[in-house]
Design a protein around this motif. Structure first.
Motif, PDB file in Angstrom:
ATOM      1  N   PRO A  76     -70.396  -3.481 -73.799  1.00 38.41           N
ATOM      2  CA  PRO A  76     -69.341  -4.477 -73.613  1.00 38.41           C
ATOM      3  C   PRO A  76     -68.629  -4.945 -74.882  1.00 38.41           C
ATOM      4  O   PRO A  76     -67.475  -5.349 -74.817  1.00 38.41           O
ATOM      5  CB  PRO A  76     -70.070  -5.648 -72.943  1.00 38.41           C
ATOM      6  N   MET A  77     -69.277  -4.877 -76.028  1.00 36.02           N
ATOM      7  CA  MET A  77     -68.620  -5.352 -77.252  1.00 36.02           C
ATOM      8  C   MET A  77     -67.391  -4.498 -77.618  1.00 36.02           C
ATOM      9  O   MET A  77     -66.554  -4.925 -78.405  1.00 36.02           O
ATOM     10  CB  MET A  77     -69.599  -5.396 -78.422  1.00 36.02           C
ATOM     11  N   LEU A  78     -67.269  -3.314 -77.033  1.00 38.67           N
ATOM     12  CA  LEU A  78     -66.118  -2.445 -77.289  1.00 38.67           C
ATOM     13  C   LEU A  78     -64.905  -2.801 -76.422  1.00 38.67           C
ATOM     14  O   LEU A  78     -63.795  -2.341 -76.691  1.00 38.67           O
ATOM     15  CB  LEU A  78     -66.501  -0.983 -77.035  1.00 38.67           C
ATOM     16  N   GLN A  79     -65.138  -3.597 -75.392  1.00 41.56           N
ATOM     17  CA  GLN A  79     -64.100  -3.863 -74.394  1.00 41.56           C
ATOM     18  C   GLN A  79     -62.828  -4.470 -74.989  1.00 41.56           C
ATOM     19  O   GLN A  79     -61.741  -3.909 -74.846  1.00 41.56           O
ATOM     20  CB  GLN A  79     -64.655  -4.785 -73.303  1.00 41.56           C
ATOM     21  N   GLN A  80     -62.955  -5.605 -75.619  1.00 38.74           N
ATOM     22  CA  GLN A  80     -61.763  -6.297 -76.097  1.00 38.74           C
ATOM     23  C   GLN A  80     -61.042  -5.550 -77.218  1.00 38.74           C
ATOM     24  O   GLN A  80     -59.829  -5.375 -77.147  1.00 38.74           O
ATOM     25  CB  GLN A  80     -62.096  -7.731 -76.506  1.00 38.74           C
ATOM     26  N   PRO A  81     -61.739  -5.067 -78.248  1.00 38.47           N
ATOM     27  CA  PRO A  81     -61.008  -4.366 -79.317  1.00 38.47           C
ATOM     28  C   PRO A  81     -60.296  -3.097 -78.825  1.00 38.47           C
ATOM     29  O   PRO A  81     -59.159  -2.822 -79.228  1.00 38.47           O
ATOM     30  CB  PRO A  81     -62.065  -4.032 -80.364  1.00 38.47           C
ATOM     31  N   SER A  82     -60.955  -2.331 -77.967  1.00 36.37           N
ATOM     32  CA  SER A  82     -60.313  -1.090 -77.496  1.00 36.37           C
ATOM     33  C   SER A  82     -59.135  -1.403 -76.583  1.00 36.37           C
ATOM     34  O   SER A  82     -58.085  -0.749 -76.658  1.00 36.37           O
ATOM     35  CB  SER A  82     -61.319  -0.168 -76.805  1.00 36.37           C
ATOM     36  N   ALA A  83     -59.259  -2.410 -75.724  1.00 36.08           N
ATOM     37  CA  ALA A  83     -58.154  -2.779 -74.830  1.00 36.08           C
ATOM     38  C   ALA A  83     -56.974  -3.341 -75.620  1.00 36.08           C
ATOM     39  O   ALA A  83     -55.812  -3.013 -75.332  1.00 36.08           O
ATOM     40  CB  ALA A  83     -58.631  -3.782 -73.787  1.00 36.08           C
ATOM     41  N   ILE A  84     -57.250  -4.160 -76.618  1.00 36.97           N
ATOM     42  CA  ILE A  84     -56.168  -4.715 -77.443  1.00 36.97           C
ATOM     43  C   ILE A  84     -55.477  -3.605 -78.237  1.00 36.97           C
ATOM     44  O   ILE A  84     -54.241  -3.555 -78.325  1.00 36.97           O
ATOM     45  CB  ILE A  84     -56.702  -5.822 -78.381  1.00 36.97           C
ATOM     46  N   GLY A  85     -56.271  -2.698 -78.819  1.00 37.70           N
ATOM     47  CA  GLY A  85     -55.687  -1.584 -79.574  1.00 37.70           C
ATOM     48  C   GLY A  85     -54.800  -0.705 -78.715  1.00 37.70           C
ATOM     49  O   GLY A  85     -53.674  -0.364 -79.105  1.00 37.70           O
ATOM     50  N   LEU A  86     -55.294  -0.335 -77.532  1.00 36.62           N
ATOM     51  CA  LEU A  86     -54.480   0.475 -76.620  1.00 36.62           C
ATOM     52  C   LEU A  86     -53.239  -0.285 -76.184  1.00 36.62           C
ATOM     53  O   LEU A  86     -52.144   0.280 -76.116  1.00 36.62           O
ATOM     54  CB  LEU A  86     -55.293   0.883 -75.388  1.00 36.62           C
ATOM     55  N   GLY A  87     -53.404  -1.562 -75.874  1.00 37.06           N
ATOM     56  CA  GLY A  87     -52.256  -2.376 -75.465  1.00 37.06           C
ATOM     57  C   GLY A  87     -51.179  -2.409 -76.537  1.00 37.06           C
ATOM     58  O   GLY A  87     -49.982  -2.291 -76.240  1.00 37.06           O
ATOM     59  N   ALA A  88     -51.582  -2.529 -77.786  1.00 38.48           N
ATOM     60  CA  ALA A  88     -50.619  -2.545 -78.894  1.00 38.48           C
ATOM     61  C   ALA A  88     -49.867  -1.214 -78.988  1.00 38.48           C
ATOM     62  O   ALA A  88     -48.644  -1.191 -79.163  1.00 38.48           O
ATOM     63  CB  ALA A  88     -51.331  -2.852 -80.207  1.00 38.48           C
ATOM     64  N   LEU A  89     -50.598  -0.117 -78.857  1.00 36.61           N
ATOM     65  CA  LEU A  89     -49.945   1.199 -78.909  1.00 36.61           C
ATOM     66  C   LEU A  89     -49.005   1.393 -77.718  1.00 36.61           C
ATOM     67  O   LEU A  89     -47.930   1.987 -77.856  1.00 36.61           O
ATOM     68  CB  LEU A  89     -50.992   2.308 -78.958  1.00 36.61           C
ATOM     69  N   LEU A  90     -49.393   0.885 -76.566  1.00 32.97           N
ATOM     70  CA  LEU A  90     -48.539   0.994 -75.385  1.00 32.97           C
ATOM     71  C   LEU A  90     -47.284   0.134 -75.531  1.00 32.97           C
ATOM     72  O   LEU A  90     -46.205   0.529 -75.072  1.00 32.97           O
ATOM     73  CB  LEU A  90     -49.327   0.625 -74.127  1.00 32.97           C
ATOM     74  N   LEU A  91     -47.404  -1.017 -76.180  1.00 27.60           N
ATOM     75  CA  LEU A  91     -46.203  -1.812 -76.488  1.00 27.60           C
ATOM     76  C   LEU A  91     -45.263  -1.025 -77.388  1.00 27.60           C
ATOM     77  O   LEU A  91     -44.040  -1.089 -77.234  1.00 27.60           O
ATOM     78  CB  LEU A  91     -46.586  -3.133 -77.160  1.00 27.60           C
ATOM     79  N   GLY A  92     -45.837  -0.266 -78.309  1.00 27.72           N
ATOM     80  CA  GLY A  92     -45.020   0.607 -79.156  1.00 27.72           C
ATOM     81  C   GLY A  92     -44.286   1.649 -78.336  1.00 27.72           C
ATOM     82  O   GLY A  92     -43.110   1.942 -78.597  1.00 27.72           O
ATOM     83  N   SER A  93     -44.940   2.210 -77.329  1.00 33.19           N
ATOM     84  CA  SER A  93     -44.299   3.196 -76.446  1.00 33.19           C
ATOM     85  C   SER A  93     -43.114   2.575 -75.715  1.00 33.19           C
ATOM     86  O   SER A  93     -42.030   3.169 -75.642  1.00 33.19           O
ATOM     87  CB  SER A  93     -45.297   3.725 -75.406  1.00 33.19           C
TER      88      SER A  93
END
Length: 127
Positions: A76-93
């Motif tokens: 579970p400790m990977l949940q927030q950082p990975s989701a935020i990172g992907l979300g940021a890249l998707l905002l870039g898209s």
């Protein structure tokens, strides 16, 4: 397990597998979601005015973060950082689609997955 746990698992699998599909399976195939008239991911980055090397950087980050997001089902400790990172890249898209004047529908997958990532990262705190 609660209903929220099952929802989060489903969202992680949907987002993770979808990102892996785009970058590892569909990367050289035309889709209706590609920017401009591009038929591959590399062409798409060129349409956006970005260098080819940046495509490899973004692709590596998206694949890594998608794998970490799915790994967060067990860690579970990977949940927030990975989701935020992907979300940021998707905002870039989404930003790139807007930059070149693509019709709104081309941003739909990125917007949908970005919302899912936001829910994965922050939703459990509110429900």
């Amino acid at each position: 397990m609660t209903t929220m746990d099952y929802i989060l698992i489903a969202l992680k699998v949907i987002v993770g597998l979808s990102i892996l599909n785009v970058w590892l399976v569909q990367n050289k195939k035309p889709t209706r979601w590609r920017g401009g008239n591009a038929t591959t991911i590399i062409e798409e980055f060129k349409v956006y005015g970005l260098p080819v090397w940046f495509c490899y950087v973004v692709g590596t980050l998206k694949v890594l973060l998608a794998l970490l997001l799915m790994a967060s089902i067990w860690e579970p400790m990977l949940q927030q950082p990975s989701a935020i990172g992907l979300g940021a890249l998707l905002l870039g898209s989404i930003t790139m689609h807007i930059k070149i004047g693509d019709p709104a529908y081309k941003s739909f997958p990125a917007a949908l997955f970005c919302l899912m990532c936001a829910f994965i990262a922050f939703g459990p705190q509110f429900f």
